[in-house]
Write a protein that holds these residues in place. Structure first.
Motif, PDB file in Angstrom:
ATOM      1  N   ARG A   1     -11.430  46.342  -9.525  1.00 39.97           N
ATOM      2  CA  ARG A   1     -13.336  46.966 -10.598  1.00 39.97           C
ATOM      3  C   ARG A   1     -14.243  46.236 -10.503  1.00 39.97           C
ATOM      4  O   ARG A   1     -15.502  46.260 -10.643  1.00 39.97           O
ATOM      5  CB  ARG A   1     -11.851  47.681 -11.338  1.00 39.97           C
TER       6      ARG A   1
ATOM      7  N   ALA B   1     -17.462  45.942  -8.290  1.00 43.14           N
ATOM      8  CA  ALA B   1     -18.280  46.287  -9.085  1.00 43.14           C
ATOM      9  C   ALA B   1     -19.160  45.010  -8.965  1.00 43.14           C
ATOM     10  O   ALA B   1     -21.120  45.393  -8.913  1.00 43.14           O
ATOM     11  CB  ALA B   1     -18.757  46.400 -10.987  1.00 43.14           C
TER      12      ALA B   1
ATOM     13  N   ARG C   1     -21.703  45.519  -5.178  1.00 43.57           N
ATOM     14  CA  ARG C   1     -22.264  46.459  -5.472  1.00 43.57           C
ATOM     15  C   ARG C   1     -23.221  45.333  -5.727  1.00 43.57           C
ATOM     16  O   ARG C   1     -24.191  46.190  -5.595  1.00 43.57           O
ATOM     17  CB  ARG C   1     -21.909  47.582  -6.283  1.00 43.57           C
ATOM     18  N   ARG C   2     -23.040  44.873  -7.296  1.00 44.82           N
ATOM     19  CA  ARG C   2     -24.282  44.432  -7.397  1.00 44.82           C
ATOM     20  C   ARG C   2     -25.316  43.662  -6.544  1.00 44.82           C
ATOM     21  O   ARG C   2     -26.445  43.732  -6.832  1.00 44.82           O
ATOM     22  CB  ARG C   2     -23.719  43.452  -9.188  1.00 44.82           C
TER      23      ARG C   2
ATOM     24  N   ASN D   1     -16.516  50.866  -4.432  1.00 41.78           N
ATOM     25  CA  ASN D   1     -15.784  51.539  -5.674  1.00 41.78           C
ATOM     26  C   ASN D   1     -14.699  51.654  -6.023  1.00 41.78           C
ATOM     27  O   ASN D   1     -13.640  51.775  -5.857  1.00 41.78           O
ATOM     28  CB  ASN D   1     -16.206  53.048  -5.206  1.00 41.78           C
TER      29      ASN D   1
ATOM     30  N   THR E   1     -18.675  38.194 -14.435  1.00 45.54           N
ATOM     31  CA  THR E   1     -18.301  40.104 -14.456  1.00 45.54           C
ATOM     32  C   THR E   1     -17.720  40.799 -15.951  1.00 45.54           C
ATOM     33  O   THR E   1     -16.023  39.963 -16.029  1.00 45.54           O
ATOM     34  CB  THR E   1     -17.434  40.217 -13.041  1.00 45.54           C
TER      35      THR E   1
END
Length: 286
Positions: free
Chosen positions: A12, A16, A19-20, A48, A233
């Motif tokens: 995860r 993330a 995506r960022r 995701n 992160t």
């Protein structure tokens, strides 16, 4: 099939971060798909954590996003970590939510727990754990082999308390647990002796909530998992609760309520030193 069908914390985190990085460049999923000759669905799955990210795919994304140097090395290290299998995945008979919990617990740096019914799993002896798990046979039969494996898993989880992990464990436990019989008297004596010994560890803090103190919060047992930053992160705290037949997680928006509940319980509890003395007193009554 894997015992843990849901993505791990590491997976995860990676999703993330991917995506960022895309959003920082104002790329859409369609933009990325077109440039890399992927489907838009593949980009969505990666971002995701619905599919494992291959190292080659992560490299292509980093090339596209112009990420290099130390930051590139960090993301690739996170991708390698995310691809690793957890030991619990070898126990394919574990219920999915329980396997997910073990995976998250294994990556947490601190666990905060309120125990209202039994000694927390990380502090149980093998015989006490066997009695607790065997009790499920009243509603869902476990074969002897399954029972042995569940006990084995519980004992393996406790390795987090020792080197090299040294998980920080903070527990408030209802005093009634010290007197609630699980197994025979020998099982209880052994469990309380173990509880007294394990609370000597510098990373284990246990506080007993006396029966005769005001109980301002009446709550089922719950476990708050806290995660450290990894490769810059963050990952939010998660609360895990259990009912008789369901194991589930509470989303981030509700975790603060559980934190307040724990703090209220801890404020009424005995100190760590007083609690260890209370454990010895209870042990001598068995």
């Amino acid at each position: 099939m894997s015992a843990s069908p849901r993505p791990s914390v590491r997976q995860r985190r990676l999703a993330a971060e991917l995506r960022r990085m895309r959003e920082q460049l104002t790329y859409t999923g369609d933009d990325v798909a077109e440039r890399l000759h992927w489907s838009t669905a593949k980009v969505s799955r990666l971002e995701n954590a619905r599919t494992g990210a291959k190292l080659a795919d992560v490299r292509l994304l980093l090339d596209l996003y112009g990420v290099d140097g130390e930051r590139r090395d960090e993301i690739l290290a996170l991708a390698r970590d995310a691809a690793e299998r957890g030991w619990w995945e070898d126990y394919r008979d574990l219920p999915g939510p329980y396997a997910e919990f073990i995976g998250m617990e294994a990556e947490a740096h601190a666990v905060t727990e309120w125990g209202s019914m039994v000694v927390p799993g990380l502090l149980q002896t093998e015989r006490y754990a066997r009695q607790v798990i065997e009790g499920w046979n009243a509603i869902a039969t476990l074969t002897p082999a399954e029972l042995d494996r569940r006990v084995e898993v519980r004992m393996r989880r406790q390795e987090l308390l020792g080197e090299p992990r040294r998980l920080e464990l903070s527990v408030v436990m209802d005093e009634a647990v010290l007197f609630r019989r699980v197994g025979d008297r020998d099982v209880m004596r052994e469990q309380l002796d173990h509880l007294h010994r394990v609370t000597e560890l510098p990373n284990v803090k246990l506080r007993i909530l006396p029966l005769d103190t005001p109980h301002e919060v009446i709550a089922e047992s719950f476990i708050l998992l806290e995660f450290p930053p990894a490769y810059d992160t963050l990952f939010p705290d998660i609360v895990h609760t259990e009912s008789l037949t369901i194991s589930h997680f509470v989303d981030e928006a509700v975790t603060y309520m559980y934190r307040l509940a724990y703090d209220t319980l801890a404020a009424r509890a005995l100190s760590h030193t007083e609690s260890r003395q209370r454990i010895l007193q209870a042990r001598n009554n068995w």
